[in-house]
Scaffold this motif. Structure first.
Motif, PDB file in Angstrom:
ATOM      1  N   ASP A 106      -4.421  20.770 -37.983  1.00  0.00           N
ATOM      2  CA  ASP A 106      -4.968  20.589 -36.638  1.00  0.00           C
ATOM      3  C   ASP A 106      -3.933  19.813 -35.833  1.00  0.00           C
ATOM      4  O   ASP A 106      -3.769  18.607 -36.044  1.00  0.00           O
ATOM      5  N   PRO A 107      -3.212  20.470 -34.908  1.00  0.00           N
ATOM      6  CA  PRO A 107      -2.219  19.751 -34.118  1.00  0.00           C
ATOM      7  C   PRO A 107      -2.809  18.964 -32.953  1.00  0.00           C
ATOM      8  O   PRO A 107      -2.067  18.332 -32.209  1.00  0.00           O
ATOM      9  N   ASP A 108      -4.131  18.977 -32.803  1.00  0.00           N
ATOM     10  CA  ASP A 108      -4.783  18.330 -31.661  1.00  0.00           C
ATOM     11  C   ASP A 108      -5.620  17.114 -32.056  1.00  0.00           C
ATOM     12  O   ASP A 108      -6.480  16.683 -31.296  1.00  0.00           O
ATOM     13  N   PRO A 161      -2.983  13.574 -29.002  1.00  0.00           N
ATOM     14  CA  PRO A 161      -2.913  14.024 -30.397  1.00  0.00           C
ATOM     15  C   PRO A 161      -2.059  13.099 -31.270  1.00  0.00           C
ATOM     16  O   PRO A 161      -1.101  13.532 -31.911  1.00  0.00           O
ATOM     17  N   ARG A 164      -1.414  14.044 -34.876  1.00  0.00           N
ATOM     18  CA  ARG A 164      -0.798  15.360 -35.061  1.00  0.00           C
ATOM     19  C   ARG A 164       0.190  15.301 -36.198  1.00  0.00           C
ATOM     20  O   ARG A 164       0.992  14.394 -36.247  1.00  0.00           O
ATOM     21  N   GLU A 165       0.187  16.207 -37.050  1.00  0.00           N
ATOM     22  CA  GLU A 165      -0.747  17.246 -37.381  1.00  0.00           C
ATOM     23  C   GLU A 165      -1.677  16.707 -38.454  1.00  0.00           C
ATOM     24  O   GLU A 165      -1.223  16.031 -39.355  1.00  0.00           O
ATOM     25  N   ASP A 167       4.499  23.372 -30.773  1.00  0.00           N
ATOM     26  CA  ASP A 167       3.803  22.174 -31.262  1.00  0.00           C
ATOM     27  C   ASP A 167       3.852  22.061 -32.786  1.00  0.00           C
ATOM     28  O   ASP A 167       3.935  20.958 -33.327  1.00  0.00           O
ATOM     29  N   VAL A 168       3.758  23.193 -33.493  1.00  0.00           N
ATOM     30  CA  VAL A 168       3.673  23.169 -34.953  1.00  0.00           C
ATOM     31  C   VAL A 168       4.847  23.890 -35.609  1.00  0.00           C
ATOM     32  O   VAL A 168       5.403  23.404 -36.596  1.00  0.00           O
ATOM     33  N   HIS A 173      -9.851  22.067 -30.149  1.00  0.00           N
ATOM     34  CA  HIS A 173      -8.758  21.906 -31.100  1.00  0.00           C
ATOM     35  C   HIS A 173      -8.296  23.264 -31.612  1.00  0.00           C
ATOM     36  O   HIS A 173      -9.096  24.186 -31.786  1.00  0.00           O
TER      37      HIS A 173
END
Length: 178
Positions: A73-75, A82, A85-86, A18-19, A120
């Motif tokens: 915060d990717p959520d 999301p 995001r981010e 995700d990140v 999160h």
């Protein structure tokens, strides 16, 4: 037989993916809230525990080596959607090895986590810089992209990362009693 990478908490917590892209940790990273609560991958903190900017210590052995710290915060705004995001919560550059974020250049000031829906993940990522450099603050905090930021400033892959989970103060995952 599961591979070591399959048990990596950054993979299990989907921070890798995700990140971040997969990387090999090569630097000690210590994040402390209220000078007593050290962050470990996947631990849970409430918003009241993360109001004050944490102490972030980076390892290394040469004061002439500099690091960049990113907290996202990717959520945001919710794990099920999301679309922000981010969300960038903190950005510090030019942190000398063996010191901490307090010795770096704060580019985007710390904004405490205040999740309103769901659990999160809040991710701290450290990159090694090629030298002291000028980093410009992004125009906004939402839709920050750690990978694009690292590419723009030629930072390469991270050298360390850690994350914690956070939900609203009264959050328990179930229904509220009346």
């Amino acid at each position: 037989m599961p591979r070591d990478r399959d048990r990596d908490p950054l993979v299990v917590g989907r921070v890798i993916g995700d990140v971040l892209d997969p990387f090999t940790r090569s630097l000690p990273l210590r994040v402390l809230y209220n000078n007593n609560r050290e962050i470990s991958n996947g631990c849970e903190l409430k918003p009241s525990q993360v109001v004050a900017q944490p102490r972030v210590d980076v390892g290394g052995d040469d004061l002439r080596t500099f690091y960049t710290l990113v907290m996202v915060d990717p959520d945001a705004p919710s794990p099920s959607d999301p679309n922000l995001r981010e969300y960038l919560h903190w950005l510090v550059t030019d942190i000398p090895a063996t010191t901490g974020a307090a010795f770096g250049q704060e580019i985007v000031c710390y904004e405490p986590p205040r999740p309103s829906m769901g659990i999160h993940r809040f991710v701290f990522v450290v990159f090694q810089q090629l030298g002291r450099q000028t980093v410009y603050p992004p125009g906004w905090r939402q839709n920050f992209n750690t990978r694009d930021f690292a590419e723009l400033y030629n930072l390469g892959l991270p050298v360390a990362a850690v994350y914690f989970n956070c939900q609203r103060e009264s959050g328990s995952g179930g229904r509220r009693r009346l």
